[in-house]
Design a protein around this motif. Structure first.
Motif, mmCIF file in Angstrom:
data_model
loop_
_atom_site.group_PDB
_atom_site.id
_atom_site.type_symbol
_atom_site.label_atom_id
_atom_site.label_comp_id
_atom_site.label_asym_id
_atom_site.label_seq_id
_atom_site.Cartn_x
_atom_site.Cartn_y
_atom_site.Cartn_z
ATOM 1 N N VAL A 24 0.890 -0.815 0.041
ATOM 2 C CA VAL A 24 0.235 -0.001 0.024
ATOM 3 C C VAL A 24 0.732 1.341 -0.017
ATOM 4 N N TYR B 54 -16.186 1.925 2.507
ATOM 5 C CA TYR B 54 -15.892 3.331 2.682
ATOM 6 C C TYR B 54 -16.925 3.761 2.340
ATOM 7 N N VAL C 123 -11.683 0.089 2.141
ATOM 8 C CA VAL C 123 -10.360 0.412 2.718
ATOM 9 C C VAL C 123 -9.925 -1.181 2.927
ATOM 10 N N ARG D 194 -5.776 -2.843 3.494
ATOM 11 C CA ARG D 194 -5.177 -2.995 4.326
ATOM 12 C C ARG D 194 -4.448 -3.784 3.777
ATOM 13 N N ASP D 195 -3.086 -3.322 4.017
ATOM 14 C CA ASP D 195 -1.872 -5.047 4.160
ATOM 15 C C ASP D 195 -0.911 -4.164 5.677
ATOM 16 N N GLU E 97 -2.936 1.158 5.272
ATOM 17 C CA GLU E 97 -4.223 1.638 3.974
ATOM 18 C C GLU E 97 -4.677 2.675 3.137
#
Length: 143
Positions: free
Chosen positions: A55, A77, A84, A86-87, A91
């Motif tokens: 990201v 969102y 959203v 995420r890694d 984010e």
């Protein structure tokens, strides 16, 4: 009569030029016009050279750069198909349209925040390249 002769010549010229256009398209099995063996990449299907990124790395890339990211969708969102993603590095907002969800639905696959997914898409910056980018998703794969 002269009018029809000119029209006939124009049609003939267009016919000849169409043959060269189709010849440049390639044969079936090349460059996205079907599958072309194990060496085929998403680049051959109109996505350019793909980069597997985090990201944080995606935030540094330019507009319309194709990317692959692995992580989780953690939250819806808003009403514009935004989620959203995420890694481990952070984010980012991703835009996933109905067509991309439909591909999963046809396969009987659902995704929740505990599922690890791989997304293929493009980084999109707002006008004038200021603000925060988002990734427009073209394909989702459950890992």
């Amino acid at each position: 009569m002269k009018k029809y002769t000119m029209l006939l010549i124009l049609c003939f010229v267009l016919f000849l030029s169409a043959g060269s256009v189709f010849a440049q398209m390639g044969t079936p099995g090349q460059f996205g016009y079907g599958f072309s063996g194990p060496q085929a990449t998403m680049g051959q299907f109109g996505y350019g050279q793909l980069q597997t990124v985090t990201v944080n790395q995606a935030r540094t890339l330019g507009h319309k750069i194709p990317v692959v990211m692995t992580g989780n969708l953690v939250q819806f969102y808003g009403g514009k198909d935004l989620y959203v993603f995420r890694d481990a590095s952070g984010e980012i907002l991703v835009k996933i349209g109905p067509k991309e969800w439909q591909n999963l639905w046809y396969q009987g696959i659902s995704i929740d925040p505990s599922n690890t997914i791989e997304i293929f898409g493009e980084v999109h910056w707002p006008k004038h390249n200021w603000g925060t980018p988002e990734v427009h998703v073209r394909f989702i794969k459950k890992v």
